[in-house]
Write a protein that holds these residues in place. Structure first.
Motif, PDB file in Angstrom:
ATOM      1  N   SER A 145       3.678   6.430  15.927  1.00 25.08           N
ATOM      2  CA  SER A 145       2.685   7.171  16.702  1.00 25.08           C
ATOM      3  C   SER A 145       1.891   6.227  17.594  1.00 25.08           C
ATOM      4  N   TRP A 146       1.566   5.053  17.066  1.00 24.22           N
ATOM      5  CA  TRP A 146       0.875   4.047  17.872  1.00 24.22           C
ATOM      6  C   TRP A 146       1.755   3.638  19.069  1.00 24.22           C
ATOM      7  N   ALA A 147       3.031   3.446  18.802  1.00 24.38           N
ATOM      8  CA  ALA A 147       3.962   3.103  19.885  1.00 24.38           C
ATOM      9  C   ALA A 147       4.041   4.252  20.896  1.00 24.38           C
ATOM     10  N   GLY A 148       4.012   5.499  20.411  1.00 21.71           N
ATOM     11  CA  GLY A 148       4.027   6.649  21.303  1.00 21.71           C
ATOM     12  C   GLY A 148       2.788   6.696  22.189  1.00 21.71           C
ATOM     13  N   LEU A 149       1.642   6.341  21.624  1.00 22.02           N
ATOM     14  CA  LEU A 149       0.418   6.298  22.418  1.00 22.02           C
ATOM     15  C   LEU A 149       0.489   5.208  23.491  1.00 22.02           C
ATOM     16  N   LYS A 150       1.098   4.070  23.143  1.00 23.89           N
ATOM     17  CA  LYS A 150       1.263   3.007  24.138  1.00 23.89           C
ATOM     18  C   LYS A 150       2.206   3.448  25.253  1.00 23.89           C
ATOM     19  N   ILE A 151       3.234   4.204  24.905  1.00 20.56           N
ATOM     20  CA  ILE A 151       4.156   4.723  25.920  1.00 20.56           C
ATOM     21  C   ILE A 151       3.411   5.660  26.863  1.00 20.56           C
ATOM     22  N   LEU A 152       2.595   6.559  26.295  1.00 24.96           N
ATOM     23  CA  LEU A 152       1.825   7.477  27.134  1.00 24.96           C
ATOM     24  C   LEU A 152       0.855   6.725  28.040  1.00 24.96           C
ATOM     25  N   ALA A 153       0.215   5.689  27.507  1.00 20.90           N
ATOM     26  CA  ALA A 153      -0.709   4.884  28.323  1.00 20.90           C
ATOM     27  C   ALA A 153       0.041   4.183  29.454  1.00 20.90           C
ATOM     28  N   ASP A 154       1.236   3.672  29.150  1.00 26.15           N
ATOM     29  CA  ASP A 154       2.048   3.015  30.182  1.00 26.15           C
ATOM     30  C   ASP A 154       2.469   4.002  31.269  1.00 26.15           C
ATOM     31  N   LEU A 155       2.844   5.212  30.852  1.00 34.34           N
ATOM     32  CA  LEU A 155       3.245   6.222  31.832  1.00 34.34           C
ATOM     33  C   LEU A 155       2.071   6.603  32.725  1.00 34.34           C
ATOM     34  N   GLN A 156       0.888   6.670  32.131  1.00 28.22           N
ATOM     35  CA  GLN A 156      -0.291   7.010  32.914  1.00 28.22           C
ATOM     36  C   GLN A 156      -0.628   5.903  33.921  1.00 28.22           C
ATOM     37  N   LYS A 157      -0.438   4.644  33.498  1.00 31.31           N
ATOM     38  CA  LYS A 157      -0.721   3.519  34.385  1.00 31.31           C
ATOM     39  C   LYS A 157       0.393   3.280  35.393  1.00 31.31           C
ATOM     40  N   GLY A 158       1.566   3.841  35.131  1.00 35.01           N
ATOM     41  CA  GLY A 158       2.689   3.657  36.037  1.00 35.01           C
ATOM     42  C   GLY A 158       3.403   2.334  35.857  1.00 35.01           C
ATOM     43  N   LYS A 159       3.305   1.738  34.679  1.00 36.28           N
ATOM     44  CA  LYS A 159       4.003   0.483  34.416  1.00 36.28           C
ATOM     45  C   LYS A 159       4.804   0.623  33.126  1.00 36.28           C
ATOM     46  N   SER A 160       5.615  -0.361  32.853  1.00 35.50           N
ATOM     47  CA  SER A 160       6.431  -0.331  31.652  1.00 35.50           C
ATOM     48  C   SER A 160       6.414  -1.698  30.988  1.00 35.50           C
ATOM     49  N   ARG A 161       6.001  -1.727  29.741  1.00 33.26           N
ATOM     50  CA  ARG A 161       6.015  -2.994  28.998  1.00 33.26           C
ATOM     51  C   ARG A 161       7.442  -3.479  28.780  1.00 33.26           C
ATOM     52  N   LEU A 162       8.361  -2.535  28.605  1.00 35.90           N
ATOM     53  CA  LEU A 162       9.753  -2.924  28.396  1.00 35.90           C
ATOM     54  C   LEU A 162      10.344  -3.541  29.659  1.00 35.90           C
ATOM     55  N   ASN A 163       9.941  -3.034  30.793  1.00 33.52           N
ATOM     56  CA  ASN A 163      10.389  -3.615  32.056  1.00 33.52           C
ATOM     57  C   ASN A 163       9.883  -5.050  32.175  1.00 33.52           C
ATOM     58  N   GLU A 164       8.630  -5.271  31.796  1.00 31.05           N
ATOM     59  CA  GLU A 164       8.071  -6.626  31.822  1.00 31.05           C
ATOM     60  C   GLU A 164       8.802  -7.543  30.840  1.00 31.05           C
ATOM     61  N   SER A 165       9.162  -6.994  29.678  1.00 27.80           N
ATOM     62  CA  SER A 165       9.905  -7.792  28.697  1.00 27.80           C
ATOM     63  C   SER A 165      11.261  -8.199  29.250  1.00 27.80           C
ATOM     64  N   TYR A 166      11.910  -7.279  29.963  1.00 28.26           N
ATOM     65  CA  TYR A 166      13.198  -7.626  30.552  1.00 28.26           C
ATOM     66  C   TYR A 166      13.034  -8.690  31.625  1.00 28.26           C
ATOM     67  N   ARG A 167      11.988  -8.607  32.380  1.00 27.27           N
ATOM     68  CA  ARG A 167      11.745  -9.633  33.407  1.00 27.27           C
ATOM     69  C   ARG A 167      11.569 -11.000  32.752  1.00 27.27           C
ATOM     70  N   ASN A 168      10.937 -11.042  31.594  1.00 29.30           N
ATOM     71  CA  ASN A 168      10.822 -12.308  30.850  1.00 29.30           C
ATOM     72  C   ASN A 168      12.189 -12.761  30.338  1.00 29.30           C
ATOM     73  N   LEU A 169      13.033 -11.803  29.972  1.00 35.56           N
ATOM     74  CA  LEU A 169      14.384 -12.129  29.513  1.00 35.56           C
ATOM     75  C   LEU A 169      15.208 -12.732  30.645  1.00 35.56           C
ATOM     76  N   GLU A 170      14.945 -12.318  31.872  1.00 33.63           N
ATOM     77  CA  GLU A 170      15.673 -12.862  33.019  1.00 33.63           C
ATOM     78  C   GLU A 170      15.381 -14.339  33.241  1.00 33.63           C
ATOM     79  N   LYS A 171      14.254 -14.815  32.733  1.00 39.23           N
ATOM     80  CA  LYS A 171      13.888 -16.222  32.908  1.00 39.23           C
ATOM     81  C   LYS A 171      14.718 -17.151  32.029  1.00 39.23           C
TER      82      LYS A 171
END
Length: 107
Positions: free
Chosen positions: A49-75
């Motif tokens: 549920s906590w993860a679900g709330l973070k997903i909703l917050a990310d959707l509201q902000k228009g960003k994605s933590r998973l996208n940022e994690s992938y960008r770090n993986l590209e390094k």
């Protein structure tokens, strides 16, 4: 890796989170488990549920933590194929972690 494939991975992760929450709620209301199993299902459901709330917050902000994690993986200094394998492995393992323990404890 293309944006479409990354979006599919993010979608799978989000769907697994929502399924984990709903599965946990189902088993909590079914009430067929003993105290320790119910406690485990409750804790896992709270975490999801906590993860679900973070997903909703990310959707509201228009960003994605998973996208940022992938960008770090590209390094990482590895091939594109290895990064792609790491990403899909992480998606698979997170999906199993979100769904399997709740299912096993709820039985």
């Amino acid at each position: 890796m293309g944006e479409k494939e990354l979006s599919v991975c993010i979608g799978i992760h989000h769907i697994a989170t929502l399924l984990g929450i709903s599965e946990g709620i189902y088993y909590l209301f079914a009430g067929k488990q003993r105290f320790w199993r119910s406690s485990g299902v409750f804790l896992l459901t709270v975490f999801q549920s906590w993860a679900g709330l973070k997903i909703l917050a990310d959707l509201q902000k228009g960003k994605s933590r998973l996208n940022e994690s992938y960008r770090n993986l590209e390094k990482i200094k590895s091939s594109r194929r290895q990064r792609r394998g790491i990403l899909w492995g992480m998606v698979l393992s997170s999906t199993l972690f979100k769904l399997l323990p709740v299912h096993l404890l709820g039985q």
